[in-house]
Design a protein around this motif. Structure first.
Motif, PDB file in Angstrom:
ATOM      1  N   LEU A  80       5.947  -3.404 -10.199  1.00 38.85           N
ATOM      2  CA  LEU A  80       4.817  -2.850  -9.602  1.00 38.85           C
ATOM      3  C   LEU A  80       4.063  -2.535  -8.608  1.00 38.85           C
ATOM      4  O   LEU A  80       3.273  -1.436  -7.927  1.00 38.85           O
ATOM      5  CB  LEU A  80       3.991  -2.624 -11.183  1.00 38.85           C
ATOM      6  CG  LEU A  80       4.871  -1.674 -12.493  1.00 38.85           C
ATOM      7  CD1 LEU A  80       2.981  -1.658 -13.254  1.00 38.85           C
ATOM      8  CD2 LEU A  80       4.905  -0.162 -11.708  1.00 38.85           C
ATOM      9  N   LEU A  81       3.900  -4.041  -7.851  1.00 38.69           N
ATOM     10  CA  LEU A  81       2.219  -4.360  -7.130  1.00 38.69           C
ATOM     11  C   LEU A  81       3.588  -4.277  -6.233  1.00 38.69           C
ATOM     12  O   LEU A  81       2.459  -3.999  -5.206  1.00 38.69           O
ATOM     13  CB  LEU A  81       2.246  -6.279  -7.070  1.00 38.69           C
ATOM     14  CG  LEU A  81       1.516  -6.194  -8.095  1.00 38.69           C
ATOM     15  CD1 LEU A  81       1.069  -7.897  -8.475  1.00 38.69           C
ATOM     16  CD2 LEU A  81       0.011  -6.033  -7.948  1.00 38.69           C
ATOM     17  N   ARG A  82       4.927  -4.248  -5.855  1.00 39.40           N
ATOM     18  CA  ARG A  82       5.975  -4.020  -4.585  1.00 39.40           C
ATOM     19  C   ARG A  82       5.677  -2.291  -4.448  1.00 39.40           C
ATOM     20  O   ARG A  82       5.610  -1.663  -3.315  1.00 39.40           O
ATOM     21  CB  ARG A  82       6.750  -4.923  -4.688  1.00 39.40           C
ATOM     22  CG  ARG A  82       7.369  -6.363  -4.668  1.00 39.40           C
ATOM     23  CD  ARG A  82       8.226  -6.961  -5.163  1.00 39.40           C
ATOM     24  NE  ARG A  82       9.155  -6.140  -4.586  1.00 39.40           N
ATOM     25  CZ  ARG A  82      10.549  -6.604  -2.665  1.00 39.40           C
ATOM     26  NH1 ARG A  82       9.437  -8.443  -3.037  1.00 39.40           N
ATOM     27  NH2 ARG A  82      11.199  -5.823  -2.395  1.00 39.40           N
ATOM     28  N   ARG A  83       6.004  -1.603  -5.361  1.00 44.77           N
ATOM     29  CA  ARG A  83       5.677  -0.384  -5.091  1.00 44.77           C
ATOM     30  C   ARG A  83       4.660  -0.126  -4.660  1.00 44.77           C
ATOM     31  O   ARG A  83       4.706   0.933  -3.751  1.00 44.77           O
ATOM     32  CB  ARG A  83       5.878   0.124  -6.890  1.00 44.77           C
ATOM     33  CG  ARG A  83       5.908   1.698  -6.666  1.00 44.77           C
ATOM     34  CD  ARG A  83       6.590   2.431  -8.562  1.00 44.77           C
ATOM     35  NE  ARG A  83       6.723   3.395  -8.508  1.00 44.77           N
ATOM     36  CZ  ARG A  83       6.307   4.036  -9.558  1.00 44.77           C
ATOM     37  NH1 ARG A  83       5.774   3.778 -10.370  1.00 44.77           N
ATOM     38  NH2 ARG A  83       6.043   5.643  -9.399  1.00 44.77           N
ATOM     39  N   ARG A  84       3.886  -0.170  -5.901  1.00 44.52           N
ATOM     40  CA  ARG A  84       2.153   0.684  -5.062  1.00 44.52           C
ATOM     41  C   ARG A  84       2.038  -0.224  -3.292  1.00 44.52           C
ATOM     42  O   ARG A  84       1.341   0.532  -2.544  1.00 44.52           O
ATOM     43  CB  ARG A  84       0.955  -0.335  -5.685  1.00 44.52           C
ATOM     44  CG  ARG A  84      -0.527   0.573  -5.640  1.00 44.52           C
ATOM     45  CD  ARG A  84      -1.413  -0.364  -6.230  1.00 44.52           C
ATOM     46  NE  ARG A  84      -1.546  -1.810  -6.454  1.00 44.52           N
ATOM     47  CZ  ARG A  84      -2.213  -2.290  -7.064  1.00 44.52           C
ATOM     48  NH1 ARG A  84      -3.666  -1.757  -7.795  1.00 44.52           N
ATOM     49  NH2 ARG A  84      -2.854  -3.966  -6.653  1.00 44.52           N
ATOM     50  N   TYR A  85       2.013  -1.474  -3.465  1.00 44.36           N
ATOM     51  CA  TYR A  85       1.755  -2.137  -1.728  1.00 44.36           C
ATOM     52  C   TYR A  85       3.164  -1.032  -1.275  1.00 44.36           C
ATOM     53  O   TYR A  85       2.267  -0.480   0.063  1.00 44.36           O
ATOM     54  CB  TYR A  85       3.030  -3.225  -1.137  1.00 44.36           C
ATOM     55  CG  TYR A  85       2.349  -4.068   0.506  1.00 44.36           C
ATOM     56  CD1 TYR A  85       1.341  -4.576   0.141  1.00 44.36           C
ATOM     57  CD2 TYR A  85       3.406  -4.191   0.579  1.00 44.36           C
ATOM     58  CE1 TYR A  85       0.734  -5.035   1.260  1.00 44.36           C
ATOM     59  CE2 TYR A  85       3.551  -4.592   2.319  1.00 44.36           C
ATOM     60  CZ  TYR A  85       1.951  -4.815   2.670  1.00 44.36           C
ATOM     61  OH  TYR A  85       2.304  -5.642   3.899  1.00 44.36           O
ATOM     62  N   ARG A  86       4.408  -0.859  -1.033  1.00 40.18           N
ATOM     63  CA  ARG A  86       5.684   0.293  -0.827  1.00 40.18           C
ATOM     64  C   ARG A  86       5.157   1.958  -0.382  1.00 40.18           C
ATOM     65  O   ARG A  86       5.059   2.192   0.979  1.00 40.18           O
ATOM     66  CB  ARG A  86       7.175   0.199  -1.010  1.00 40.18           C
ATOM     67  CG  ARG A  86       7.563   0.728  -0.015  1.00 40.18           C
ATOM     68  CD  ARG A  86       8.942   1.262  -1.022  1.00 40.18           C
ATOM     69  NE  ARG A  86       8.499   1.746  -2.374  1.00 40.18           N
ATOM     70  CZ  ARG A  86       9.060   1.774  -3.128  1.00 40.18           C
ATOM     71  NH1 ARG A  86       9.358   0.307  -3.046  1.00 40.18           N
ATOM     72  NH2 ARG A  86       8.973   2.664  -4.283  1.00 40.18           N
ATOM     73  N   ARG A  87       4.365   1.951  -1.050  1.00 39.97           N
ATOM     74  CA  ARG A  87       3.650   3.173  -1.376  1.00 39.97           C
ATOM     75  C   ARG A  87       2.555   3.046  -0.428  1.00 39.97           C
ATOM     76  O   ARG A  87       2.440   4.500   0.272  1.00 39.97           O
ATOM     77  CB  ARG A  87       3.366   4.076  -2.075  1.00 39.97           C
ATOM     78  CG  ARG A  87       4.518   4.131  -3.094  1.00 39.97           C
ATOM     79  CD  ARG A  87       3.777   4.770  -4.634  1.00 39.97           C
ATOM     80  NE  ARG A  87       4.999   5.803  -4.806  1.00 39.97           N
ATOM     81  CZ  ARG A  87       5.189   6.118  -6.642  1.00 39.97           C
ATOM     82  NH1 ARG A  87       3.924   6.856  -7.138  1.00 39.97           N
ATOM     83  NH2 ARG A  87       5.894   6.965  -7.079  1.00 39.97           N
ATOM     84  N   GLY A  88       1.406   2.816  -1.015  1.00 37.59           N
ATOM     85  CA  GLY A  88       0.546   2.273   0.455  1.00 37.59           C
ATOM     86  C   GLY A  88       0.419   2.366   1.827  1.00 37.59           C
ATOM     87  O   GLY A  88      -0.028   2.594   3.089  1.00 37.59           O
ATOM     88  N   ARG A  89       1.245   1.140   2.265  1.00 37.82           N
ATOM     89  CA  ARG A  89       1.465   1.458   3.093  1.00 37.82           C
ATOM     90  C   ARG A  89       2.616   2.396   4.169  1.00 37.82           C
ATOM     91  O   ARG A  89       2.669   2.607   5.306  1.00 37.82           O
ATOM     92  CB  ARG A  89       2.556   0.139   3.626  1.00 37.82           C
ATOM     93  CG  ARG A  89       3.177  -0.943   4.822  1.00 37.82           C
ATOM     94  CD  ARG A  89       1.659  -1.552   5.241  1.00 37.82           C
ATOM     95  NE  ARG A  89       1.725  -2.890   6.296  1.00 37.82           N
ATOM     96  CZ  ARG A  89       2.349  -2.270   7.228  1.00 37.82           C
ATOM     97  NH1 ARG A  89       2.107  -0.878   7.856  1.00 37.82           N
ATOM     98  NH2 ARG A  89       2.870  -3.074   8.115  1.00 37.82           N
TER      99      ARG A  89
END
Length: 95
Positions: A80-89
């Motif tokens: 979930l943290l990686r998904r949120r980071y990728r979407r934000g970036r």
């Protein structure tokens, strides 16, 4: 949330830099989850492979199952943290 522009994926160097940056996201939860999962799996295999019948008075299969269940929140949190980071970036910034 993110102050940087989206990564440049049009060049080989840009893709390499993005892979390295993305690989460094949520390292600890993923690492803890994989360690717990591995140890739990080995404890599930230990009774049949090594003839171990008790670890501190507990069944190795039970301990292994508990460790593998305990690994799930870490692995889910890492994903979930990686998904949120990728979407934000990857989202273009609107100013």
């Amino acid at each position: 949330m993110f102050d940087h522009p989206p990564p440049d994926l049009s060049t080989k160097a840009g893709r390499k830099a993005w892979r390295h940056e993305y690989r460094m996201v949520a390292v600890r939860p993923r690492r803890w989850g994989l360690w717990l999962l591995t140890i739990g799996f080995l404890l599930l295999l230990a009774p049949s492979a090594l003839g171990i019948h008790a670890v501190f008075g507990w069944s190795p299969s039970l301990i292994g199952t508990i460790l593998m269940v305990a690994a799930l929140p870490f692995l889910i949190a890492g994903a979930l943290l990686r998904r949120r980071y990728r979407r934000g970036r990857m989202m273009p910034r609107a100013h």
